[in-house]
Design an enzyme around this catalytic site. Sequence first.
Site, PDB file in Angstrom:
ATOM      1  N   GLY A  10      64.819   9.260  54.108  1.00  0.00           N
ATOM      2  CA  GLY A  10      65.764  10.201  54.722  1.00  0.00           C
ATOM      3  C   GLY A  10      65.416  10.400  56.188  1.00  0.00           C
ATOM      4  O   GLY A  10      64.250  10.586  56.519  1.00  0.00           O
ATOM      5  N   ARG A  71      66.747   3.635  51.975  1.00  0.00           N
ATOM      6  CA  ARG A  71      65.734   3.874  50.938  1.00  0.00           C
ATOM      7  C   ARG A  71      65.419   2.568  50.211  1.00  0.00           C
ATOM      8  O   ARG A  71      65.094   2.565  49.029  1.00  0.00           O
ATOM      9  CB  ARG A  71      66.216   4.950  49.966  1.00  0.00           C
ATOM     10  CG  ARG A  71      66.400   6.329  50.620  1.00  0.00           C
ATOM     11  CD  ARG A  71      66.506   7.429  49.591  1.00  0.00           C
ATOM     12  NE  ARG A  71      66.885   8.705  50.168  1.00  0.00           N
ATOM     13  CZ  ARG A  71      66.033   9.576  50.691  1.00  0.00           C
ATOM     14  NH1 ARG A  71      64.753   9.301  50.716  1.00  0.00           N
ATOM     15  NH2 ARG A  71      66.465  10.739  51.181  1.00  0.00           N
ATOM     16  N   ASP A 102      56.583   9.645  51.791  1.00  0.00           N
ATOM     17  CA  ASP A 102      55.661   9.093  50.795  1.00  0.00           C
ATOM     18  C   ASP A 102      56.099   7.711  50.288  1.00  0.00           C
ATOM     19  O   ASP A 102      55.263   6.840  50.062  1.00  0.00           O
ATOM     20  CB  ASP A 102      55.551  10.077  49.627  1.00  0.00           C
ATOM     21  CG  ASP A 102      54.286   9.843  48.831  1.00  0.00           C
ATOM     22  OD1 ASP A 102      53.189   9.964  49.415  1.00  0.00           O
ATOM     23  OD2 ASP A 102      54.390   9.502  47.643  1.00  0.00           O
ATOM     24  N   THR A 125      59.016  13.868  57.365  1.00  0.00           N
ATOM     25  CA  THR A 125      59.955  14.404  56.385  1.00  0.00           C
ATOM     26  C   THR A 125      60.253  15.862  56.700  1.00  0.00           C
ATOM     27  O   THR A 125      59.355  16.601  57.113  1.00  0.00           O
ATOM     28  CB  THR A 125      59.441  14.330  54.928  1.00  0.00           C
ATOM     29  OG1 THR A 125      60.304  15.097  54.089  1.00  0.00           O
ATOM     30  CG2 THR A 125      58.035  14.865  54.745  1.00  0.00           C
ATOM     31  N   ASP A 127      60.818  17.806  54.414  1.00  0.00           N
ATOM     32  CA  ASP A 127      60.297  18.526  53.241  1.00  0.00           C
ATOM     33  C   ASP A 127      58.867  19.055  53.433  1.00  0.00           C
ATOM     34  O   ASP A 127      58.421  19.909  52.670  1.00  0.00           O
ATOM     35  CB  ASP A 127      60.327  17.624  52.004  1.00  0.00           C
ATOM     36  CG  ASP A 127      61.710  17.104  51.687  1.00  0.00           C
ATOM     37  OD1 ASP A 127      62.696  17.685  52.158  1.00  0.00           O
ATOM     38  OD2 ASP A 127      61.805  16.087  50.969  1.00  0.00           O
ATOM     39  N   ASP A 129      56.123  17.717  52.650  1.00  0.00           N
ATOM     40  CA  ASP A 129      55.386  17.598  51.389  1.00  0.00           C
ATOM     41  C   ASP A 129      54.395  16.431  51.349  1.00  0.00           C
ATOM     42  O   ASP A 129      54.065  15.927  50.284  1.00  0.00           O
ATOM     43  CB  ASP A 129      56.379  17.492  50.221  1.00  0.00           C
ATOM     44  CG  ASP A 129      57.287  16.270  50.327  1.00  0.00           C
ATOM     45  OD1 ASP A 129      57.201  15.542  51.335  1.00  0.00           O
ATOM     46  OD2 ASP A 129      58.092  16.040  49.410  1.00  0.00           O
ATOM     47  N   ARG A 171      63.398  18.942  48.141  1.00  0.00           N
ATOM     48  CA  ARG A 171      63.060  18.218  46.916  1.00  0.00           C
ATOM     49  C   ARG A 171      62.145  19.037  46.005  1.00  0.00           C
ATOM     50  O   ARG A 171      62.494  20.156  45.681  1.00  0.00           O
ATOM     51  CB  ARG A 171      62.433  16.878  47.259  1.00  0.00           C
ATOM     52  CG  ARG A 171      63.377  15.812  46.669  1.00  0.00           C
ATOM     53  CD  ARG A 171      62.833  14.518  46.395  1.00  0.00           C
ATOM     54  NE  ARG A 171      62.922  13.583  47.458  1.00  0.00           N
ATOM     55  CZ  ARG A 171      63.849  12.628  47.565  1.00  0.00           C
ATOM     56  NH1 ARG A 171      64.822  12.554  46.704  1.00  0.00           N
ATOM     57  NH2 ARG A 171      63.812  11.764  48.540  1.00  0.00           N
TER      58      ARG A 171
HETATM   59  O1  F6P Z   1      63.363  13.954  51.509  1.00  0.00           O
HETATM   60  C1  F6P Z   1      64.270  14.474  52.423  1.00  0.00           C
HETATM   61  C2  F6P Z   1      65.521  14.919  51.749  1.00  0.00           C
HETATM   62  O2  F6P Z   1      66.379  15.478  52.727  1.00  0.00           O
HETATM   63  C3  F6P Z   1      65.349  15.891  50.567  1.00  0.00           C
HETATM   64  O3  F6P Z   1      65.101  17.205  50.990  1.00  0.00           O
HETATM   65  C4  F6P Z   1      66.661  15.695  49.832  1.00  0.00           C
HETATM   66  O4  F6P Z   1      66.555  16.035  48.472  1.00  0.00           O
HETATM   67  C5  F6P Z   1      66.916  14.230  50.001  1.00  0.00           C
HETATM   68  O5  F6P Z   1      66.202  13.823  51.174  1.00  0.00           O
HETATM   69  C6  F6P Z   1      68.360  13.870  50.173  1.00  0.00           C
HETATM   70  O6  F6P Z   1      68.476  12.495  50.255  1.00  0.00           O
HETATM   71  P1  F6P Z   1      69.778  11.701  50.653  1.00  0.00           P
HETATM   72  O7  F6P Z   1      69.895  11.743  52.150  1.00  0.00           O
HETATM   73  O8  F6P Z   1      69.514  10.315  50.160  1.00  0.00           O
HETATM   74  O9  F6P Z   1      70.933  12.365  50.001  1.00  0.00           O
END
Ligand code: F6P
Length: 344
Positions: A10, A71, A102, A125, A127, A129, A171
Amino acid sequence: MKVALLTGGGDCPGLNAVIRAVVRTIHNAGGECVGLLEGWRGAIQGNVIPLRAQETDEIIARGGTILGSSRTNPYKKPGYVGQLVENFGKLGLSALVAIGGDDTLGVASRLYEEHKLPVVGVPKTIDNDLSCTDFTFGFDTSINIVMEAVDRLRTTAESHRRVMVIETMGRHAGWIACFAGIATAADFTLIPEVEVDLDKMCEVLNQRRAAGKTYGMVIVSEGAKLPLEGMVTSAAEVDEFGHVRLGGLGNTIADLIEERTGIETRAVTLGHLQRGGPPSAYDRVLGTRLGIHAARLVIDKKFGHMVALRGLKIVSFPLAEAVGTLRTLDLEFMREAEEFYKNV
Ligand code: F6P
């Protein structure tokens, strides 16, 4: 010295600050940089663009990533890793700087361990995390976006005497929700690390109303766990790293609040707004510092390592040590947040 960069997973504000800093530091050391497009997909396809210091100088203010992201997991399909390693040689690369969370850094770590690919990692990130680093860039911008949104939602919630439920990303870690909750004086915050206590939440909202506060603000992290229904996801499919897509829990919480308290309640899912737009000053500075130090690891040939923030210093850790363990919210922050709804 020819150094490739890629951004995976992301996107988040601050990625371009890292790219700019790596390019500049390698340029200053007499080397050149190229960008692999769209994360590991570009590495598999050998899709590169030149990255020059003069041309990347002003990207610091831009959100997202000029390299694109995906991804894509090279370990998901047979032959991809071989192709990637082959491209590395064909492109005449001396090192790869992988900027990601990660998943991206997990791949970088395996490529280093299994193929001796000269990689260096940069943690990113919203997040927050990732293990081994105190903060990741992107996090600060995202909590400021949530803060602004909550400040705006407060006035409409107050006008209509409603409870407003704001669902944040993050997440399986509650960093964004908890920090945003503290910064906006939320009445209640729900995080994945602590099982949702619906009774307590409704009691706090009812007591506040009885005490004269005519509206309520609840922040819920997308990965929070309901005691009865389990985790709510918006999609059953998983990405190439096995993650489900979260989202929608805010609506469920809003329905439960309305049902149990009788107070009119609305939900807002902030979603990808939290990852968009220009990075905060903090994220620009952190991204720049991490980028400079990642480039220095490359120059010193300290491969298989990731740069990290520890206190005020940028340090490095072996990638193998840094990946694979989710860094959930330090619950000390939650205890501080809870101080404000112990007694009404
Ligand atoms: O890991 C970053 C993040 O924004 C999370 O907080 C969220 O759940 C996810 O990516 C969303 O992913 P995508 O952009 O693939 O919808």
